[in-house]
Scaffold this active site. Structure first.
Site, PDB file in Angstrom:
ATOM      1  N   GLU A 192     -11.068   4.783  -8.094  1.00 31.98           N
ATOM      2  CA  GLU A 192     -11.569   5.753  -8.553  1.00 31.98           C
ATOM      3  C   GLU A 192     -11.073   6.250  -9.672  1.00 31.98           C
ATOM      4  OE1 GLU A 192     -14.771   6.994  -9.243  1.00 31.98           O
ATOM      5  OE2 GLU A 192     -16.009   5.574  -8.273  1.00 31.98           O
ATOM      6  N   SER A 198      -7.847   4.461  -4.319  1.00 33.09           N
ATOM      7  CA  SER A 198      -9.076   4.165  -5.170  1.00 33.09           C
ATOM      8  C   SER A 198      -9.347   3.970  -6.610  1.00 33.09           C
ATOM      9  CB  SER A 198     -10.197   5.024  -4.583  1.00 33.09           C
ATOM     10  OG  SER A 198     -11.357   4.907  -5.298  1.00 33.09           O
ATOM     11  N   TYR A 228     -13.133  13.911  -6.925  1.00 34.65           N
ATOM     12  CA  TYR A 228     -12.589  12.564  -5.811  1.00 34.65           C
ATOM     13  C   TYR A 228     -11.812  12.009  -6.712  1.00 34.65           C
ATOM     14  CZ  TYR A 228     -12.695   8.256  -3.490  1.00 34.65           C
ATOM     15  OH  TYR A 228     -12.414   6.962  -1.988  1.00 34.65           O
TER      16      TYR A 228
END
Length: 342
Positions: free
Chosen positions: A135, A133, A157
């Site tokens: 992120e 990801s 996360y």
């Protein structure tokens, strides 16, 4: 015919990937946690073509059994707790699923393939895709971000995804497994979960247009993302596993848009001024915000031949139109039921 096993098949990406692989002539299997999956309806149209096998990323034994049953050529690990804000409330669970779950799946593939220190599989090599990801970049070291950009995750996360990314690379280097990670930037569609900001916006715009909702509450309008269309991105996943050698790829459009842009485009699509309806709610701001994400997907373009086909404005219009249709149909059905009750 190749066999593919998809974890997270009932999610946005899983449903699009299943459709794509079926179109490519694959036998497609989906890993599900029991038969009562509330999102199974998302792939109801594929029910006659997709087979299911039970398994859980929290249970090593179930993954070994699932892989042994399916005997896949390719495994796409898309299952995750993917709503970032939840990761502050359930950090341990998110880490178990998004981080340790990747390790458990890799171990299942290693065991079923008979790979040990010799780095030679007893059976055919199973190719593995890990859903990494953007992120992971978090507090970005540079813009745009590519495969060599340093990770600085800003949420539990993101931290868990970094672990999943590196353990995939480690198994590639330690055991010679064909493990590749797609560092996908934000990708949306009409199938996006209602908790995600783009879908929250499109649903609210539809309901406001129909007179079913008064206001849209949002947090940080200045957060900037690189948003693309999910159906484009699953093509990149498949292409990664068709390469001669495994590697990691950044996938994104290279175009940045703010949450404010998303709101403006969505409201303009129905002829409304967003400033009349949006309310800023500080409670919706993340504890540690990721301000700017933008992909440098040159490697994916040059090596995979991948490029996006839907731009951001088209994407937001697509989502608003879909939610207008859904909200209108639901409203008409409710009126019909009320009329019938009288």
């Amino acid at each position: 015919m190749k066999r593919a096993l998809i974890t997270g098949i009932t999610g946005q990406d899983g449903s699009y990937l299943a459709e794509h692989l079926l179109a490519e002539g694959y036998h497609v299997w989906g890993l599900v946690r029991g038969q009562a999956n509330p999102r199974k309806s998302r792939i109801s149209s594929l029910a006659s073509e997709v087979r299911f096998v039970e398994g859980d990323l929290l249970d090593q034994g179930s993954l070994v059994s699932a892989v042994n049953t399916v005997q896949p050529d390719e495994v796409y690990n898309l299952a995750a707790i993917s709503f970032v804000p939840m990761s502050w409330q359930q950090a341990e669970l998110v880490t178990e699923v998004n981080g340790m779950g990747v390790l458990r799946m890799l171990e299942a593939l290693r065991m079923v393939s008979g790979i040990d220190k010799s780095r030679t599989p007893d059976r055919g090599q199973i190719r593995f895709y890990q859903a990494s990801s953007s992120e992971m970049f978090g507090k970005v070291a540079e813009t745009p971000q590519n495969e060599r950009t340093t990770f600085h995750p800003r949420s539990p996360y993101g931290v868990a995804k970094v672990y999943g990314h590196f353990i995939t690379r480690n198994y590639r280097e330690s055991f010679g497994m064909f493990g590749t990670s797609g560092i996908l930037f934000n990708h949306e569609s009409p199938r996006r979960g209602a908790e995600f900001v783009t879908r929250k916006i499109s649903m609210a715009v539809a309901r406001i247009k129909l007179g079913l909702q008064d206001k849209l509450h949002l947090g940080n309008l200045d957060a900037v993302r690189d948003w693309g269309y999910a159906a484009d991105y699953v093509r990149a996943m498949h292409l990664m596993l068709q390469q001669d050698e495994p590697g990691d790829y950044v996938v994104g459009t290279g175009q940045m848009h703010s949450v404010r842009d998303a709101v403006r485009i969505a409201f303009e699509a129905v002829g409304l001024d967003w400033q009349d309806y949006v309310v800023i709610d500080p409670a919706l701001v993340r504890p540690a915000e990721v301000e700017t994400l933008c992909a440098d997907a040159e490697r994916a373009r040059s090596e995979l031949g991948w490029k996006p086909t839907v731009d951001f404005e088209q994407l937001m219009h697509m989502m608003v139109e879909s939610d207008l249709e859904r909200a209108s149909s639901a409203h008409k059905y409710r009126d019909l039921m009320l009329t019938a009750a009288w």
